[in-house]
Scaffold this motif. Structure first.
Motif, mmCIF file in Angstrom:
data_model
loop_
_atom_site.group_PDB
_atom_site.id
_atom_site.type_symbol
_atom_site.label_atom_id
_atom_site.label_comp_id
_atom_site.label_asym_id
_atom_site.label_seq_id
_atom_site.Cartn_x
_atom_site.Cartn_y
_atom_site.Cartn_z
ATOM 1 N N THR A 1 0.840 -1.207 0.000
ATOM 2 C CA THR A 1 0.000 0.000 0.000
ATOM 3 C C THR A 1 0.874 1.256 0.000
ATOM 4 N N ALA A 2 1.918 1.245 0.839
ATOM 5 C CA ALA A 2 2.814 2.407 0.927
ATOM 6 C C ALA A 2 3.537 2.633 -0.399
ATOM 7 N N ALA A 3 4.022 1.549 -1.014
ATOM 8 C CA ALA A 3 4.749 1.678 -2.287
ATOM 9 C C ALA A 3 3.826 2.219 -3.380
ATOM 10 N N LEU A 4 2.594 1.710 -3.418
ATOM 11 C CA LEU A 4 1.647 2.137 -4.460
ATOM 12 C C LEU A 4 1.217 3.586 -4.271
ATOM 13 N N SER A 5 1.076 4.024 -3.000
ATOM 14 C CA SER A 5 0.558 5.393 -2.807
ATOM 15 C C SER A 5 1.600 6.452 -3.145
ATOM 16 N N PRO B 1 1.932 8.549 -8.889
ATOM 17 C CA PRO B 1 1.068 9.716 -9.108
ATOM 18 C C PRO B 1 -0.397 9.323 -9.282
ATOM 19 N N GLY B 2 -1.288 10.029 -8.588
ATOM 20 C CA GLY B 2 -2.722 9.813 -8.753
ATOM 21 C C GLY B 2 -3.297 8.682 -7.926
ATOM 22 N N ILE B 3 -2.463 8.018 -7.104
ATOM 23 C CA ILE B 3 -2.972 6.934 -6.261
ATOM 24 C C ILE B 3 -2.925 7.370 -4.801
ATOM 25 N N GLY B 4 -4.092 7.541 -4.189
ATOM 26 C CA GLY B 4 -4.175 7.908 -2.775
ATOM 27 C C GLY B 4 -4.074 6.678 -1.890
ATOM 28 N N PRO B 5 -3.969 6.875 -0.555
ATOM 29 C CA PRO B 5 -3.827 5.730 0.354
ATOM 30 C C PRO B 5 -5.002 4.755 0.266
ATOM 31 N N ARG B 6 -6.216 5.277 0.074
ATOM 32 C CA ARG B 6 -7.411 4.428 0.000
ATOM 33 C C ARG B 6 -7.369 3.510 -1.224
ATOM 34 N N SER B 7 -7.059 4.099 -2.392
ATOM 35 C CA SER B 7 -7.066 3.262 -3.594
ATOM 36 C C SER B 7 -5.834 2.360 -3.621
ATOM 37 N N ALA B 8 -4.735 2.798 -2.974
ATOM 38 C CA ALA B 8 -3.549 1.935 -2.867
ATOM 39 C C ALA B 8 -3.897 0.680 -2.069
ATOM 40 N N GLU B 9 -4.619 0.852 -0.947
ATOM 41 C CA GLU B 9 -5.006 -0.300 -0.126
ATOM 42 C C GLU B 9 -5.938 -1.230 -0.897
ATOM 43 N N ARG B 10 -6.840 -0.617 -1.675
ATOM 44 C CA ARG B 10 -7.775 -1.419 -2.463
ATOM 45 C C ARG B 10 -7.025 -2.295 -3.469
ATOM 46 N N LYS C 1 -5.641 -2.787 -15.547
ATOM 47 C CA LYS C 1 -6.461 -3.928 -15.102
ATOM 48 C C LYS C 1 -6.659 -3.915 -13.587
ATOM 49 N N LEU C 2 -5.907 -3.076 -12.876
ATOM 50 C CA LEU C 2 -6.048 -3.003 -11.417
ATOM 51 C C LEU C 2 -7.288 -2.187 -11.056
ATOM 52 N N PRO C 3 -7.921 -2.489 -9.910
ATOM 53 C CA PRO C 3 -9.167 -1.788 -9.574
ATOM 54 C C PRO C 3 -8.940 -0.291 -9.336
ATOM 55 N N GLY C 4 -9.788 0.543 -9.938
ATOM 56 C CA GLY C 4 -9.729 1.979 -9.695
ATOM 57 C C GLY C 4 -8.723 2.733 -10.539
ATOM 58 N N ILE C 5 -8.003 2.037 -11.445
ATOM 59 C CA ILE C 5 -7.040 2.711 -12.321
ATOM 60 C C ILE C 5 -7.562 2.697 -13.752
ATOM 61 N N GLY C 6 -7.897 3.876 -14.271
ATOM 62 C CA GLY C 6 -8.366 3.989 -15.650
ATOM 63 C C GLY C 6 -7.187 4.081 -16.607
ATOM 64 N N ALA D 1 7.607 -3.265 -7.786
ATOM 65 C CA ALA D 1 7.593 -4.648 -8.271
ATOM 66 C C ALA D 1 7.875 -5.614 -7.119
ATOM 67 N N ARG D 2 8.862 -5.266 -6.294
ATOM 68 C CA ARG D 2 9.224 -6.139 -5.177
ATOM 69 C C ARG D 2 8.077 -6.240 -4.166
ATOM 70 N N ALA D 3 7.442 -5.090 -3.877
ATOM 71 C CA ALA D 3 6.331 -5.086 -2.922
ATOM 72 C C ALA D 3 5.160 -5.923 -3.433
ATOM 73 N N LEU D 4 4.924 -5.883 -4.740
ATOM 74 C CA LEU D 4 3.842 -6.676 -5.339
ATOM 75 C C LEU D 4 4.106 -8.168 -5.146
ATOM 76 N N ILE D 5 5.304 -8.602 -5.528
ATOM 77 C CA ILE D 5 5.666 -10.025 -5.444
ATOM 78 C C ILE D 5 5.700 -10.476 -3.987
#
Lengths: 200, 200
Positions: free
Chosen positions: A12-16, A19-28, B17-22, B45-49
């Motif tokens: 979640t931290a890495a994704l947030s 750009p354009g990804i908030g903590p809520r959508s990162a967790e999702r 393809k991820l939820p909430g990403i257009g 990438a590392r956090a995903l895996i």
């Protein structure tokens, strides 16, 4: 209070940070990843690494490319005496979509902005000067944004390169002030190209 | 018309393809990645895996966990005769945040929905029956959503487990109908827990 397991909060931290990804959508997204097939996480991870490894900046124009020099700089059918100057590498593809430009590109990598610590030497201006000297460049169309820094940068480049016999112009207004090239439709971009005016 | 290089469009496709990403924000992220330090792409990438590899479903309750059994199921201070039944693994953490529940959990993995092809045997109902038989479960608090499928699933489980001497209840209304647990604030969740009513 127990929270989500560490690998999920780490993802979640890495994704947030993107750009354009908030903590809520990162967790999702993180929860989606850990509950999907392994292939989903692997595909995204592979695409990230692949894109970052394969894409570099063209040695000549500074654009995004898979090979050196890029497709634009190595295309003999394009007019190499005409350069369109853009701020960011993405802008090249915005101009290309309009289909009205058949020259080559130069990516400046920013705008002169002393307040933000961006001086001329931080931009790809020396590379542009080198191209003017070696490639027989006759004309540069400046497609920088029409804001204060864009105006200052255009003025600076006009004073620098016009005396060397390069015809300098800026794309016409038509692109909304303060807005980036990627928000302009193709017609607006065409008009802006056609209506360009000489700088000095 | 030349478009963005393939590795960038491939990354854009994978991200969208991820939820909430257009497509637009996927392209923005892809362009950010290829123009950032290598470490940015590598970290994501590392956090995903890592998340996908480390997180599995608890053998007992079906919740997201790093170890078997999960922290809830292996905690002797929690009341193992009381189970809170939720639809999805995320819901466990919504309930935990309210701090009012000290039992264990069971993740059903969905709701009975014949129209969508979800039959009782597609859910973790057999595992719940097994726990009732072996773990001395006295009470199950159903925290499924208050929609048609949630009601039908609750009714089905009440008919199945009440005759075996398990006290069955549903959390009280207070959570907006049709809305998921993750949108409820902690107070609403507390009220819903306290105001639960016996099912049969």
């Amino acid at each position: 209070v127990p929270s989500l397991p560490e690998p999920i909060t780490a993802l979640t931290a890495a994704l947030s940070k993107l750009p354009g990804i908030g903590p809520r959508s990162a967790e999702r997204i993180a929860l989606h990843i850990v509950q999907s097939e392994k292939l989903v996480a692997e595909n995204v991870a592979r695409a990230l690494i692949h894109a970052r490894e394969k894409i570099s900046l063209c040695d000549i124009c500074g654009g995004l490319t898979e090979r050196q020099p890029c497709d634009f700089c190595s295309d003999p059918r394009r007019d190499h005496s005409l350069i369109c100057l853009v701020e960011r590498a993405v802008d090249v593809f915005s101009i290309e979509k309009s289909g009205v430009f058949r020259g080559t590109y130069h990516v400046l990598g920013g705008k002169i902005s002393p307040l933000n610590g961006v001086e001329p030497e931080d931009l790809r201006i020396a590379e542009l000067e080198r191209r003017c000297a070696s490639e027989g460049v006759k004309e540069i169309i400046i497609a920088l944004p029409s804001d204060v820094e864009g105006d200052a940068t255009s003025f600076y480049l006009g004073k620098l390169l016009s005396p060397r016999g390069v015809k300098m112009s800026r794309i016409a207004h038509g692109i909304p002030v303060g807005s980036g090239l990627e928000f302009a439709d193709e017609l607006t971009l065409s008009r802006a190209m056609e209506g360009r005016r000489e700088l000095l």
